[in-house]
Scaffold this motif. Structure first.
Motif, PDB file in Angstrom:
ATOM      1  N   SER A 119      -4.142 -34.040  -7.923  1.00 14.91           N
ATOM      2  CA  SER A 119      -3.462 -35.266  -7.525  1.00 14.91           C
ATOM      3  C   SER A 119      -4.511 -36.364  -7.367  1.00 14.91           C
ATOM      4  O   SER A 119      -5.717 -36.085  -7.230  1.00 14.91           O
ATOM      5  CB  SER A 119      -2.722 -35.067  -6.201  1.00 14.91           C
ATOM      6  OG  SER A 119      -3.642 -34.978  -5.127  1.00 14.91           O
ATOM      7  N   GLN A 121       1.291 -37.385 -14.416  1.00 16.83           N
ATOM      8  CA  GLN A 121       2.665 -36.891 -14.332  1.00 16.83           C
ATOM      9  C   GLN A 121       3.042 -36.689 -12.878  1.00 16.83           C
ATOM     10  O   GLN A 121       2.204 -36.314 -12.057  1.00 16.83           O
ATOM     11  CB  GLN A 121       2.809 -35.557 -15.070  1.00 16.83           C
ATOM     12  CG  GLN A 121       2.562 -35.661 -16.547  1.00 16.83           C
ATOM     13  CD  GLN A 121       2.604 -34.305 -17.225  1.00 16.83           C
ATOM     14  OE1 GLN A 121       2.240 -33.298 -16.652  1.00 16.83           O
ATOM     15  NE2 GLN A 121       3.047 -34.304 -18.474  1.00 16.83           N
ATOM     16  N   GLN A 122       4.311 -36.922 -12.600  1.00 20.44           N
ATOM     17  CA  GLN A 122       4.800 -36.685 -11.244  1.00 20.44           C
ATOM     18  C   GLN A 122       4.807 -35.183 -10.970  1.00 20.44           C
ATOM     19  O   GLN A 122       5.190 -34.382 -11.823  1.00 20.44           O
ATOM     20  CB  GLN A 122       6.217 -37.257 -11.102  1.00 20.44           C
ATOM     21  CG  GLN A 122       6.708 -37.330  -9.677  1.00 20.44           C
ATOM     22  CD  GLN A 122       8.047 -38.037  -9.602  1.00 20.44           C
ATOM     23  OE1 GLN A 122       8.989 -37.660 -10.279  1.00 20.44           O
ATOM     24  NE2 GLN A 122       8.110 -39.069  -8.784  1.00 20.44           N
ATOM     25  N   LYS A 126       7.575 -34.975  -5.289  1.00 18.87           N
ATOM     26  CA  LYS A 126       7.781 -36.190  -6.085  1.00 18.87           C
ATOM     27  C   LYS A 126       6.921 -37.362  -5.621  1.00 18.87           C
ATOM     28  O   LYS A 126       6.783 -38.354  -6.310  1.00 18.87           O
ATOM     29  CB  LYS A 126       9.265 -36.604  -6.080  1.00 18.87           C
ATOM     30  CG  LYS A 126      10.200 -35.532  -6.584  1.00 18.87           C
ATOM     31  CD  LYS A 126       9.918 -35.192  -8.018  1.00 18.87           C
ATOM     32  CE  LYS A 126      10.891 -34.129  -8.503  1.00 18.87           C
ATOM     33  NZ  LYS A 126      10.450 -33.446  -9.673  1.00 18.87           N
ATOM     34  N   ARG A 127       6.305 -37.252  -4.448  1.00 18.52           N
ATOM     35  CA  ARG A 127       5.438 -38.326  -3.945  1.00 18.52           C
ATOM     36  C   ARG A 127       4.055 -38.279  -4.580  1.00 18.52           C
ATOM     37  O   ARG A 127       3.305 -39.242  -4.515  1.00 18.52           O
ATOM     38  CB  ARG A 127       5.287 -38.232  -2.419  1.00 18.52           C
ATOM     39  CG  ARG A 127       6.606 -38.385  -1.661  1.00 18.52           C
ATOM     40  CD  ARG A 127       6.423 -38.021  -0.214  1.00 18.52           C
ATOM     41  NE  ARG A 127       6.099 -36.590  -0.137  1.00 18.52           N
ATOM     42  CZ  ARG A 127       5.717 -35.946   0.945  1.00 18.52           C
ATOM     43  NH1 ARG A 127       5.571 -36.591   2.073  1.00 18.52           N
ATOM     44  NH2 ARG A 127       5.455 -34.659   0.917  1.00 18.52           N
ATOM     45  N   ASN A 156       1.283 -37.745  -7.763  1.00 20.86           N
ATOM     46  CA  ASN A 156       1.029 -37.825  -9.198  1.00 20.86           C
ATOM     47  C   ASN A 156      -0.112 -36.869  -9.526  1.00 20.86           C
ATOM     48  O   ASN A 156      -1.152 -36.898  -8.873  1.00 20.86           O
ATOM     49  CB  ASN A 156       0.631 -39.239  -9.617  1.00 20.86           C
ATOM     50  CG  ASN A 156       1.802 -40.186  -9.564  1.00 20.86           C
ATOM     51  OD1 ASN A 156       2.916 -39.819  -9.898  1.00 20.86           O
ATOM     52  ND2 ASN A 156       1.552 -41.413  -9.158  1.00 20.86           N
TER      53      ASN A 156
END
Length: 145
Positions: free
Chosen positions: A54, A85-86, A91-92, A94
């Motif tokens: 991330s 990409q997420q 979902k918070r 990347n």
């Protein structure tokens, strides 16, 4: 004004000079190889070489702020060296992945960095060089928060 003798004993002074020497040689090599990377982007590429992370994890590992990492990652994405990409579970977040081209470029940079360091340290015997890096590692490991 600081006397030369005092300046010669300052660690920061010598580290700056070594960094400048390595960067000067490396930048020259990167330009001649036409690699689309700037010096501040290299730690991000190296950090991603073996694992997808991330943006916050990259920031933590490179000891840079997240907004700086976000800018760097966006620039690398524009150059098709990384894909963002997420995270499928959170979902918070990347997740950043090196592309095939990114892995290729990073491999070339790693090789070039070794060559640049060898050139800069050519005046130093191998044993002294190993001792130097061992001491640097102890210093940097001991100064982490």
């Amino acid at each position: 004004m600081m006397e030369d003798k005092e300046l010669q004993r300052l660690f920061a002074f010598h580290m700056h000079r070594i960094k400048c020497a390595v960067f000067r040689v490396l930048n020259k090599k990167l330009v001649s190889m036409r690699l689309p990377v700037q010096m501040e982007q290299i730690p991000v590429l190296f950090t991603l070489f073996n694992s997808d992370l991330s943006q916050q994890e990259i920031a933590n590992r490179t000891e840079r702020d997240k907004s700086s990492i976000q800018r760097t990652v966006r620039l690398l994405e524009e150059k098709n060296l990384v894909v963002i990409q997420q995270d499928q579970f959170d979902k918070r977040k990347n997740i950043v992945h090196l592309t095939a081209e990114g892995k290729c470029v990073t491999g070339k940079i790693r090789k070039t960095l070794i060559e640049a360091e060898d050139e800069v340290f050519s005046a130093v015997e191998e044993k002294d060089r190993e001792d130097f890096f061992r001491v640097l590692k102890r210093i940097s490991d001991g100064t982490k928060e």
